[in-house]
Scaffold this active site. Structure first.
Site, PDB file in Angstrom:
ATOM      1  N   PHE A   1      -8.121 112.136  94.439  1.00 45.99           N
ATOM      2  CA  PHE A   1      -7.269 110.930  94.783  1.00 45.99           C
ATOM      3  C   PHE A   1      -6.096 110.567  94.769  1.00 45.99           C
ATOM      4  CE2 PHE A   1      -7.614 106.162  93.985  1.00 45.99           C
ATOM      5  CZ  PHE A   1      -6.504 105.735  94.990  1.00 45.99           C
TER       6      PHE A   1
ATOM      7  N   SER B   1     -10.250 104.753  81.293  1.00 42.63           N
ATOM      8  CA  SER B   1     -10.932 104.027  82.274  1.00 42.63           C
ATOM      9  C   SER B   1     -10.657 102.356  81.770  1.00 42.63           C
ATOM     10  CB  SER B   1     -11.555 104.782  82.437  1.00 42.63           C
ATOM     11  OG  SER B   1     -12.425 104.007  83.016  1.00 42.63           O
TER      12      SER B   1
ATOM     13  N   TYR C   1     -20.495 107.192  82.589  1.00 41.27           N
ATOM     14  CA  TYR C   1     -19.087 107.234  82.559  1.00 41.27           C
ATOM     15  C   TYR C   1     -18.208 106.579  81.406  1.00 41.27           C
ATOM     16  CZ  TYR C   1     -14.703 106.966  84.846  1.00 41.27           C
ATOM     17  OH  TYR C   1     -13.680 106.675  85.050  1.00 41.27           O
TER      18      TYR C   1
ATOM     19  N   LYS D   1     -15.075 108.944  78.576  1.00 42.18           N
ATOM     20  CA  LYS D   1     -13.067 108.257  78.972  1.00 42.18           C
ATOM     21  C   LYS D   1     -12.745 107.826  77.461  1.00 42.18           C
ATOM     22  CE  LYS D   1     -11.462 109.026  82.748  1.00 42.18           C
ATOM     23  NZ  LYS D   1     -11.465 110.070  82.515  1.00 42.18           N
TER      24      LYS D   1
ATOM     25  N   ASN E   1      -9.200  99.633  88.919  1.00 39.66           N
ATOM     26  CA  ASN E   1      -9.996 100.357  90.248  1.00 39.66           C
ATOM     27  C   ASN E   1      -8.547 100.410  91.262  1.00 39.66           C
ATOM     28  OD1 ASN E   1     -11.682  97.557  88.973  1.00 39.66           O
ATOM     29  ND2 ASN E   1     -13.094  98.292  90.003  1.00 39.66           N
TER      30      ASN E   1
ATOM     31  N   ARG F   1     -12.826  91.826  90.240  1.00 40.70           N
ATOM     32  CA  ARG F   1     -12.153  93.235  89.815  1.00 40.70           C
ATOM     33  C   ARG F   1      -9.834  93.235  89.732  1.00 40.70           C
ATOM     34  NH1 ARG F   1     -16.148  94.189  87.922  1.00 40.70           N
ATOM     35  NH2 ARG F   1     -17.729  95.070  87.691  1.00 40.70           N
TER      36      ARG F   1
ATOM     37  N   ARG G   1     -25.923  95.249  90.575  1.00 38.12           N
ATOM     38  CA  ARG G   1     -26.249  96.809  90.913  1.00 38.12           C
ATOM     39  C   ARG G   1     -25.782  97.749  88.648  1.00 38.12           C
ATOM     40  NH1 ARG G   1     -21.364 100.885  93.073  1.00 38.12           N
ATOM     41  NH2 ARG G   1     -19.994  99.986  91.620  1.00 38.12           N
TER      42      ARG G   1
END
Length: 329
Positions: free
Chosen positions: A19, A128, A152, A156, A181, A220, A287
């Site tokens: 991306f 990140s 993750y 990073k 984000n 975010r 989550r």
């Protein structure tokens, strides 16, 4: 601070079919650079770069950053490395920490070694916002981080530690960009680990109800791709000695709740298809590994790099939805 254009350089972009990477490839090819794309297509997609393959200044190397020889081959002749290759997604890393570690840490180390051995100085890498972990203060300031909340995030953060060591030991000019984000064109809505914005857009276009984790009050600092391209160019071209060897937040500097994001997205898509205006979200449990709130201070990037993001969340989402509607229909 003058914004210097990156032009007439040999650039290696790892993860160049992904991306962010494919957007970087497009931008820098258009500015008369020679671009090498290294990608193993585990995350990247052929269609993101298919239109570039005829360009004589573009070279695709299908290879894996976990293989040092692939890294060495890709970095030959490069003047600047833009390292975007990684296995993203917090949930993916929770489900499979070993592969995330192999790609994001061992692969990163391979790229640093290959870059050092090739004599390339400037190495800009995707860091990140997950590195802030459980540090609760807002906005997020580069020097104040917490305890990582996912494999993750660990990977990073380790990248940043390795970057510091390679800068000190070998004199590499390393700059880390902590992305917040990122969203925009070429970000896919499908797959188990699709990011929230393309996933929701894809569902709404199919008249399906997206699921918001929790009450929708998590927030975010959604960052449009154009702001990220600007930050990479500034990091690749800066001659300010104070700016080198640093990590920077790359964001717009405003936060939006997931509920607000959904409502704005629905209204923007509703202009193309009235039925979308009536779709309600489903609310589920929070989550695992999610940070409740994320908001960047971009003062450091403004001061040292001359970063000046031009796309607010609304402006970026409007442009992104236009792309999705026209390219995914």
């Amino acid at each position: 601070m003058e914004h210097k254009q990156l032009t007439s350089k040999n650039i290696l972009i790892t993860g160049g079919a992904g991306f962010i990477g494919s957007n970087l490839c497009e931008k820098f090819l258009a500015q008369e650079n020679k671009v090498v794309c290294l990608d193993d297509f585990s995350m990247g997609r052929q269609e993101n770069i298919a239109h570039l393959l005829e360009n004589p200044n573009f070279k695709l190397i299908e290879g894996d950053i976990r293989n040092l020889e692939d890294c060495k081959k890709a970095v030959e002749g490069a003047e600047i490395v833009l390292h975007q290759a990684a296995l993203g997604s917090v949930p993916r890393s929770i489900a499979d920490p070993i592969t995330s570690n192999d790609v994001n840490i061992s692969g990163f180390l391979n790229m640093l070694v290959a870059t050092k051995e090739a004599g390339v100085k400037r190495f800009v890498y995707a860091a990140s916002s997950s590195t802030y972990g459980d540090h609760q203060a807002l906005p997020k300031i580069e020097e104040n981080i917490g305890k990582p909340l996912s494999p993750y995030a660990v990977t990073k953060y380790v990248n940043e530690l390795y970057a510091n060591v390679f800068a000190d030991l070998y004199g590499l000019e390393l700059i880390g960009l902590r992305y917040f984000n990122v969203f925009g064109r070429k970000q896919r809505p499908d797959g188990a680990y699709a990011a929230v914005i393309p996933k929701f857009i894809g569902l709404l276009m199919e008249h399906k109800r997206p699921t918001i984790f929790g009450k929708g009050d998590f927030s975010r600092d959604f960052t449009y791709i154009e702001n990220v391209l600007q930050a990479n160019e500034l990091a690749a071209t800066t001659t300010n000695p104070e700016a080198i060897g640093q990590v920077y937040n790359v964001a717009f500097g405003e936060r939006t709740t997931v509920k607000e994001m959904f409502e704005l997205m629905r209204s923007l898509l509703g202009k193309y298809d009235e039925k979308i205006n009536d779709i309600e979200a489903i609310y589920g449990d929070n989550r695992q590994g999610d940070i409740p709130h994320s908001l960047a201070s971009i003062d450091k990037a403004k001061t040292l790099l001359g970063y000046s993001p031009q796309y607010s969340f609304k402006k970026g989402l409007t442009e992104a939805i236009d792309w999705y509607w026209n390219d995914l229909k």
